[in-house]
Design a protein around this motif. Structure first.
Motif, PDB file in Angstrom:
ATOM      1  N   ALA A  23     -45.205  41.664 -13.614  1.00  0.00           N
ATOM      2  CA  ALA A  23     -44.868  40.396 -12.968  1.00  0.00           C
ATOM      3  C   ALA A  23     -43.531  40.481 -12.226  1.00  0.00           C
ATOM      4  N   THR A  24     -42.575  41.191 -12.785  1.00  0.00           N
ATOM      5  CA  THR A  24     -41.273  41.344 -12.127  1.00  0.00           C
ATOM      6  C   THR A  24     -41.419  42.082 -10.809  1.00  0.00           C
ATOM      7  N   TYR A  25     -42.170  43.169 -10.826  1.00  0.00           N
ATOM      8  CA  TYR A  25     -42.373  43.926  -9.585  1.00  0.00           C
ATOM      9  C   TYR A  25     -43.171  43.111  -8.573  1.00  0.00           C
ATOM     10  N   GLN A  26     -44.135  42.375  -9.054  1.00  0.00           N
ATOM     11  CA  GLN A  26     -44.947  41.547  -8.150  1.00  0.00           C
ATOM     12  C   GLN A  26     -44.094  40.447  -7.521  1.00  0.00           C
ATOM     13  N   ARG A  27     -43.247  39.805  -8.312  1.00  0.00           N
ATOM     14  CA  ARG A  27     -42.348  38.775  -7.766  1.00  0.00           C
ATOM     15  C   ARG A  27     -41.382  39.376  -6.755  1.00  0.00           C
ATOM     16  N   ALA A  28     -40.902  40.588  -7.038  1.00  0.00           N
ATOM     17  CA  ALA A  28     -39.951  41.246  -6.130  1.00  0.00           C
ATOM     18  C   ALA A  28     -40.554  41.446  -4.737  1.00  0.00           C
ATOM     19  N   ALA A  29     -41.847  41.696  -4.690  1.00  0.00           N
ATOM     20  CA  ALA A  29     -42.518  41.929  -3.403  1.00  0.00           C
ATOM     21  C   ALA A  29     -43.150  40.676  -2.812  1.00  0.00           C
ATOM     22  N   SER A  30     -43.090  39.574  -3.536  1.00  0.00           N
ATOM     23  CA  SER A  30     -43.815  38.368  -3.119  1.00  0.00           C
ATOM     24  C   SER A  30     -43.208  37.641  -1.930  1.00  0.00           C
ATOM     25  N   GLY A  31     -41.905  37.738  -1.770  1.00  0.00           N
ATOM     26  CA  GLY A  31     -41.249  36.990  -0.704  1.00  0.00           C
ATOM     27  C   GLY A  31     -40.791  35.616  -1.125  1.00  0.00           C
ATOM     28  N   ARG A  32     -41.058  35.233  -2.359  1.00  0.00           N
ATOM     29  CA  ARG A  32     -40.650  33.903  -2.825  1.00  0.00           C
ATOM     30  C   ARG A  32     -39.293  33.895  -3.502  1.00  0.00           C
ATOM     31  N   ILE A  33     -38.804  35.068  -3.871  1.00  0.00           N
ATOM     32  CA  ILE A  33     -37.492  35.176  -4.512  1.00  0.00           C
ATOM     33  C   ILE A  33     -36.728  36.339  -3.904  1.00  0.00           C
ATOM     34  N   LEU A  34     -35.449  36.372  -4.142  1.00  0.00           N
ATOM     35  CA  LEU A  34     -34.639  37.532  -3.800  1.00  0.00           C
ATOM     36  C   LEU A  34     -34.506  38.333  -5.089  1.00  0.00           C
ATOM     37  N   PRO A  35     -35.164  39.494  -5.159  1.00  0.00           N
ATOM     38  CA  PRO A  35     -35.115  40.279  -6.399  1.00  0.00           C
ATOM     39  C   PRO A  35     -33.730  40.875  -6.617  1.00  0.00           C
ATOM     40  N   ARG A  36     -33.481  41.312  -7.833  1.00  0.00           N
ATOM     41  CA  ARG A  36     -32.240  42.025  -8.110  1.00  0.00           C
ATOM     42  C   ARG A  36     -32.259  43.319  -7.308  1.00  0.00           C
ATOM     43  N   LEU A  37     -31.098  43.703  -6.813  1.00  0.00           N
ATOM     44  CA  LEU A  37     -30.993  44.940  -6.040  1.00  0.00           C
ATOM     45  C   LEU A  37     -31.444  46.131  -6.881  1.00  0.00           C
ATOM     46  N   GLU A  38     -31.145  46.111  -8.161  1.00  0.00           N
ATOM     47  CA  GLU A  38     -31.549  47.203  -9.042  1.00  0.00           C
ATOM     48  C   GLU A  38     -33.079  47.336  -9.098  1.00  0.00           C
ATOM     49  N   THR A  39     -33.775  46.218  -9.039  1.00  0.00           N
ATOM     50  CA  THR A  39     -35.241  46.250  -9.046  1.00  0.00           C
ATOM     51  C   THR A  39     -35.768  46.880  -7.768  1.00  0.00           C
ATOM     52  N   VAL A  40     -35.165  46.527  -6.647  1.00  0.00           N
ATOM     53  CA  VAL A  40     -35.569  47.114  -5.363  1.00  0.00           C
ATOM     54  C   VAL A  40     -35.351  48.625  -5.384  1.00  0.00           C
ATOM     55  N   TYR A  74     -48.983  47.326  -9.111  1.00  0.00           N
ATOM     56  CA  TYR A  74     -47.884  46.738  -9.880  1.00  0.00           C
ATOM     57  C   TYR A  74     -47.967  47.183 -11.339  1.00  0.00           C
ATOM     58  N   GLU A  75     -49.167  47.360 -11.822  1.00  0.00           N
ATOM     59  CA  GLU A  75     -49.353  47.862 -13.195  1.00  0.00           C
ATOM     60  C   GLU A  75     -48.808  49.289 -13.315  1.00  0.00           C
ATOM     61  N   ASP A  76     -49.063  50.121 -12.312  1.00  0.00           N
ATOM     62  CA  ASP A  76     -48.521  51.484 -12.309  1.00  0.00           C
ATOM     63  C   ASP A  76     -46.997  51.454 -12.378  1.00  0.00           C
ATOM     64  N   LEU A  77     -46.389  50.586 -11.562  1.00  0.00           N
ATOM     65  CA  LEU A  77     -44.927  50.470 -11.571  1.00  0.00           C
ATOM     66  C   LEU A  77     -44.421  50.069 -12.953  1.00  0.00           C
ATOM     67  N   ALA A  78     -45.118  49.125 -13.591  1.00  0.00           N
ATOM     68  CA  ALA A  78     -44.710  48.660 -14.916  1.00  0.00           C
ATOM     69  C   ALA A  78     -44.817  49.781 -15.954  1.00  0.00           C
ATOM     70  N   LEU A  79     -45.842  50.601 -15.835  1.00  0.00           N
ATOM     71  CA  LEU A  79     -46.008  51.711 -16.783  1.00  0.00           C
ATOM     72  C   LEU A  79     -44.939  52.786 -16.579  1.00  0.00           C
ATOM     73  N   LEU A  80     -44.517  52.978 -15.339  1.00  0.00           N
ATOM     74  CA  LEU A  80     -43.531  54.008 -15.021  1.00  0.00           C
ATOM     75  C   LEU A  80     -42.088  53.528 -15.121  1.00  0.00           C
ATOM     76  N   GLY A  81     -41.881  52.235 -14.886  1.00  0.00           N
ATOM     77  CA  GLY A  81     -40.525  51.706 -14.774  1.00  0.00           C
ATOM     78  C   GLY A  81     -40.050  50.929 -15.973  1.00  0.00           C
ATOM     79  N   LYS A  82     -38.975  50.199 -15.759  1.00  0.00           N
ATOM     80  CA  LYS A  82     -38.310  49.441 -16.815  1.00  0.00           C
ATOM     81  C   LYS A  82     -38.718  47.976 -16.849  1.00  0.00           C
ATOM     82  N   ALA A  83     -39.330  47.488 -15.783  1.00  0.00           N
ATOM     83  CA  ALA A  83     -39.643  46.062 -15.677  1.00  0.00           C
ATOM     84  C   ALA A  83     -41.147  45.815 -15.879  1.00  0.00           C
ATOM     85  N   SER A  84     -41.497  44.554 -15.929  1.00  0.00           N
ATOM     86  CA  SER A  84     -42.902  44.175 -16.112  1.00  0.00           C
ATOM     87  C   SER A  84     -43.637  44.153 -14.776  1.00  0.00           C
TER      88      SER A  84
END
Length: 93
Positions: A27-44, A15-25
Motif C-alpha cells: 500500500a505504501t508503494y502504491q500510494r507513492a505512485a498514485s499521485g494523491r500524496i507526496l511520498p517520503r523521499l526515502e520511499t522514492v 507493488y507486491e514484488d516491491l513489498a516483498l523486496l523492500g522495507k515498506a508495504s
C-alpha cells in the motif's frame, strides 16, 4: 505516467514484488505512485533501488529534484507547477 510508475513498469515489478523486496508495504508503494500524496523521499529512492535502475545516480538526482519541486509547490514556497513525479493532485501527508 508518473516517473515512479514508469520506473516500476520498466522493471516489470508489481507493488507486491516491491513489498516483498523492500522495507515498506504494498500500500505504501502504491500510494507513492498514485499521485494523491507526496511520498517520503526515502520511499522514492528505495523504489529506484528495488527496480534495479542501471543509471541509479542520474535517476536518483532526477527523482530528488522532482520531489523537491513538488514539495515546494505544495508548501507554496515557489511558484512552480507540480512536476510529474506522480501527478498534480498530490497532497502532503
Amino acid at each position: 505516467m508518473s516517473f515512479i510508475r514508469a520506473v516500476k513498469s520498466e522493471a516489470g515489478l508489481t507493488y507486491e514484488d516491491l513489498a516483498l523486496l523492500g522495507k515498506a508495504s504494498r500500500a505504501t508503494y502504491q500510494r507513492a505512485a498514485s499521485g494523491r500524496i507526496l511520498p517520503r523521499l526515502e520511499t522514492v529512492q528505495e523504489i529506484l533501488t528495488l527496480c534495479g535502475r542501471k543509471n541509479l545516480d542520474a535517476d536518483s538526482e532526477r527523482a530528488t529534484q522532482l520531489w523537491r519541486n513538488a514539495r515546494c509547490a505544495l508548501r507554496g514556497t515557489q511558484n512552480l507547477p507540480c512536476p510529474v513525479l506522480s501527478s498534480s493532485r498530490m497532497k502532503q501527508t
